[in-house]
Design a protein around this motif. Sequence first.
Motif, PDB file in Angstrom:
ATOM      1  N   ALA A   1      12.026  -2.527  39.580  1.00  0.00           N
ATOM      2  CA  ALA A   1      13.254  -3.188  39.142  1.00  0.00           C
ATOM      3  C   ALA A   1      12.979  -4.090  37.941  1.00  0.00           C
ATOM      4  O   ALA A   1      13.766  -4.146  36.988  1.00  0.00           O
ATOM      5  CB  ALA A   1      13.866  -3.980  40.287  1.00  0.00           C
ATOM      6  N   GLY A   2      11.860  -4.796  37.987  1.00  0.00           N
ATOM      7  CA  GLY A   2      11.499  -5.657  36.867  1.00  0.00           C
ATOM      8  C   GLY A   2      11.165  -4.871  35.617  1.00  0.00           C
ATOM      9  O   GLY A   2      11.602  -5.219  34.508  1.00  0.00           O
ATOM     10  N   ALA A   3      10.392  -3.788  35.761  1.00  0.00           N
ATOM     11  CA  ALA A   3      10.034  -2.975  34.600  1.00  0.00           C
ATOM     12  C   ALA A   3      11.271  -2.332  33.978  1.00  0.00           C
ATOM     13  O   ALA A   3      11.370  -2.214  32.750  1.00  0.00           O
ATOM     14  CB  ALA A   3       9.019  -1.911  35.006  1.00  0.00           C
ATOM     15  N   ALA A   4      12.213  -1.903  34.819  1.00  0.00           N
ATOM     16  CA  ALA A   4      13.457  -1.341  34.296  1.00  0.00           C
ATOM     17  C   ALA A   4      14.231  -2.390  33.501  1.00  0.00           C
ATOM     18  O   ALA A   4      14.778  -2.096  32.423  1.00  0.00           O
ATOM     19  CB  ALA A   4      14.303  -0.804  35.444  1.00  0.00           C
ATOM     20  N   ARG A   5      14.265  -3.595  34.029  1.00  0.00           N
ATOM     21  CA  ARG A   5      14.940  -4.679  33.288  1.00  0.00           C
ATOM     22  C   ARG A   5      14.232  -4.951  31.968  1.00  0.00           C
ATOM     23  O   ARG A   5      14.881  -5.182  30.933  1.00  0.00           O
ATOM     24  CB  ARG A   5      14.985  -5.945  34.156  1.00  0.00           C
ATOM     25  CG  ARG A   5      15.581  -7.152  33.460  1.00  0.00           C
ATOM     26  CD  ARG A   5      15.912  -8.255  34.451  1.00  0.00           C
ATOM     27  NE  ARG A   5      14.770  -8.680  35.230  1.00  0.00           N
ATOM     28  CZ  ARG A   5      13.851  -9.561  34.817  1.00  0.00           C
ATOM     29  NH1 ARG A   5      13.954 -10.080  33.596  1.00  0.00           N
ATOM     30  NH2 ARG A   5      12.853  -9.913  35.602  1.00  0.00           N
ATOM     31  N   GLY A   6      12.899  -4.918  31.981  1.00  0.00           N
ATOM     32  CA  GLY A   6      12.151  -5.130  30.747  1.00  0.00           C
ATOM     33  C   GLY A   6      12.406  -4.043  29.723  1.00  0.00           C
ATOM     34  O   GLY A   6      12.540  -4.318  28.522  1.00  0.00           O
ATOM     35  N   ALA A   7      12.494  -2.788  30.179  1.00  0.00           N
ATOM     36  CA  ALA A   7      12.767  -1.685  29.258  1.00  0.00           C
ATOM     37  C   ALA A   7      14.166  -1.806  28.667  1.00  0.00           C
ATOM     38  O   ALA A   7      14.382  -1.540  27.471  1.00  0.00           O
ATOM     39  CB  ALA A   7      12.614  -0.358  29.993  1.00  0.00           C
ATOM     40  N   LEU A   8      15.133  -2.209  29.494  1.00  0.00           N
ATOM     41  CA  LEU A   8      16.500  -2.379  28.998  1.00  0.00           C
ATOM     42  C   LEU A   8      16.568  -3.506  27.971  1.00  0.00           C
ATOM     43  O   LEU A   8      17.210  -3.371  26.926  1.00  0.00           O
ATOM     44  CB  LEU A   8      17.444  -2.666  30.166  1.00  0.00           C
ATOM     45  CG  LEU A   8      18.895  -2.963  29.791  1.00  0.00           C
ATOM     46  CD1 LEU A   8      19.535  -1.774  29.071  1.00  0.00           C
ATOM     47  CD2 LEU A   8      19.711  -3.332  31.044  1.00  0.00           C
ATOM     48  N   ALA A   9      15.911  -4.625  28.261  1.00  0.00           N
ATOM     49  CA  ALA A   9      15.934  -5.760  27.330  1.00  0.00           C
ATOM     50  C   ALA A   9      15.330  -5.373  25.983  1.00  0.00           C
ATOM     51  O   ALA A   9      15.874  -5.728  24.921  1.00  0.00           O
ATOM     52  CB  ALA A   9      15.180  -6.944  27.931  1.00  0.00           C
ATOM     53  N   ARG A  10      14.232  -4.630  26.002  1.00  0.00           N
ATOM     54  CA  ARG A  10      13.623  -4.193  24.754  1.00  0.00           C
ATOM     55  C   ARG A  10      14.551  -3.236  24.001  1.00  0.00           C
ATOM     56  O   ARG A  10      14.624  -3.270  22.764  1.00  0.00           O
ATOM     57  CB  ARG A  10      12.283  -3.509  25.045  1.00  0.00           C
ATOM     58  CG  ARG A  10      11.170  -4.471  25.455  1.00  0.00           C
ATOM     59  CD  ARG A  10       9.991  -3.704  26.044  1.00  0.00           C
ATOM     60  NE  ARG A  10       8.787  -4.502  26.220  1.00  0.00           N
ATOM     61  CZ  ARG A  10       8.570  -5.321  27.240  1.00  0.00           C
ATOM     62  NH1 ARG A  10       9.496  -5.464  28.176  1.00  0.00           N
ATOM     63  NH2 ARG A  10       7.433  -6.012  27.324  1.00  0.00           N
ATOM     64  N   SER A  11      15.258  -2.388  24.731  1.00  0.00           N
ATOM     65  CA  SER A  11      16.141  -1.414  24.100  1.00  0.00           C
ATOM     66  C   SER A  11      17.355  -2.090  23.476  1.00  0.00           C
ATOM     67  O   SER A  11      17.787  -1.728  22.368  1.00  0.00           O
ATOM     68  CB  SER A  11      16.577  -0.364  25.126  1.00  0.00           C
ATOM     69  OG  SER A  11      15.457   0.326  25.640  1.00  0.00           O
ATOM     70  N   VAL A  12      17.927  -3.051  24.180  1.00  0.00           N
ATOM     71  CA  VAL A  12      19.077  -3.782  23.639  1.00  0.00           C
ATOM     72  C   VAL A  12      18.669  -4.528  22.374  1.00  0.00           C
ATOM     73  O   VAL A  12      19.396  -4.529  21.363  1.00  0.00           O
ATOM     74  CB  VAL A  12      19.654  -4.743  24.690  1.00  0.00           C
ATOM     75  CG1 VAL A  12      20.684  -5.679  24.069  1.00  0.00           C
ATOM     76  CG2 VAL A  12      20.281  -3.958  25.840  1.00  0.00           C
ATOM     77  N   ALA A  13      17.504  -5.171  22.412  1.00  0.00           N
ATOM     78  CA  ALA A  13      17.039  -5.901  21.236  1.00  0.00           C
ATOM     79  C   ALA A  13      16.807  -4.961  20.056  1.00  0.00           C
ATOM     80  O   ALA A  13      17.205  -5.263  18.917  1.00  0.00           O
ATOM     81  CB  ALA A  13      15.756  -6.656  21.577  1.00  0.00           C
ATOM     82  N   TYR A  14      16.188  -3.826  20.317  1.00  0.00           N
ATOM     83  CA  TYR A  14      15.913  -2.872  19.240  1.00  0.00           C
ATOM     84  C   TYR A  14      17.211  -2.306  18.666  1.00  0.00           C
ATOM     85  O   TYR A  14      17.337  -2.142  17.443  1.00  0.00           O
ATOM     86  CB  TYR A  14      15.037  -1.736  19.766  1.00  0.00           C
ATOM     87  CG  TYR A  14      14.655  -0.735  18.706  1.00  0.00           C
ATOM     88  CD1 TYR A  14      13.652  -1.014  17.781  1.00  0.00           C
ATOM     89  CD2 TYR A  14      15.318   0.495  18.619  1.00  0.00           C
ATOM     90  CE1 TYR A  14      13.306  -0.095  16.800  1.00  0.00           C
ATOM     91  CE2 TYR A  14      14.977   1.416  17.638  1.00  0.00           C
ATOM     92  CZ  TYR A  14      13.977   1.123  16.728  1.00  0.00           C
ATOM     93  OH  TYR A  14      13.634   2.026  15.752  1.00  0.00           O
ATOM     94  N   ALA A  15      18.174  -2.016  19.532  1.00  0.00           N
ATOM     95  CA  ALA A  15      19.449  -1.479  19.055  1.00  0.00           C
ATOM     96  C   ALA A  15      20.185  -2.477  18.166  1.00  0.00           C
ATOM     97  O   ALA A  15      20.984  -2.079  17.308  1.00  0.00           O
ATOM     98  CB  ALA A  15      20.328  -1.091  20.236  1.00  0.00           C
TER      99      ALA A  15
END
Length: 353
Positions: A207-221
């Motif tokens: 759950a934490g890693a998924a949140r981390g991947a989403l946060a990185r993706s939102v920032a990159y977008a």
Amino acid sequence: MARNSDLADLAASILGAGSDDRDGTGLDTAAWKACAGAGLTSLTDPDTGGTLDDAAVLLEVAGADAARLPLAETDLLAGWLARAAGLAVPDGPLAAVVTDATGGDRPAGTAGGTVTGSGGPAGTVSAALTRVPWGRSLAAVVVLDGDRVLVLDTGAAAVTEGANLAEEPRDGLTLDGVTPLATGSAPAGAAAELTLRAALARSLLLAGAARGALARSVAYAGERTQFGRPIGRFQAVQQMLAEAGAEVAAASAASAAATSTARRAGFAAPETAFAVAAAKARCSEAATAVARIAHQVHGAIGFTREHALRLVTTRLWAWRDEDGDEAFWNDRVGAAALDAGADGLWPLVTGRP
């Protein structure tokens, strides 16, 4: 113990310091020392005043920051097993191993092996242990071998180095004629509880890693521009990020519900087994979707070794299969539902009569 928000901030301040280390694969010794000094490596020890909820907060942060630490292995697994057997918990990084002699329905790919010798007073044992998490960096392993628990010093172990997809150590350890640091009797149901504890811990990390991947993706977008504007403004990208957000929310809700049920009812309760099975299955499923979307948003750069995204997505891919993949746990969800029958399914799902 600090409130959960304070605990999350403390954990993030420690674990986030190493989150940009793209080349590190072994134990983050600086972070381990900081966590140990702050009491974060033994949160579920009753003497510390911490709770399973506190451990859950820590593990979600560890997953989001791709921490290179055996936090779950030391506290929720090895520490619990030693305490349950009436043994002192050694200092330092630990792991729990369930040997082949213990039997039971355990997921494929978990730590295992064999132990020979009595290990009684002045007795010695030899052990061949496989796929031990962080084996090369451990102070000791706590071994469940049938109806006994052995604490073995790993200082003299021969190490055969291995790793999972995220390059986290999964090593073979061979010990020849060593005297256990301590021996005790295994509590009833120890193997089954260890399996559930490991699955719950892995769910929280996922759950934490998924949140981390989403946060990185939102920032990159928001940073990457195409056709004169950030790609995050394109409807197709927004839709993908929304889908990933839903998966992250589902994983967090499932793992939180399992944590709450385990804290309230204990790991021996049928409702806990059901909740943990549902959580690990759902988090493993979410891992696949979130990793796919994160790499779609990042494009080719996200697959490079130099990019930090791989630190969380490789963990999503590795952890979704460790401690039981979605097929293993969905089988258990289905079996529990069938056993409960028409009248028992609603109480099983909701925890209410």
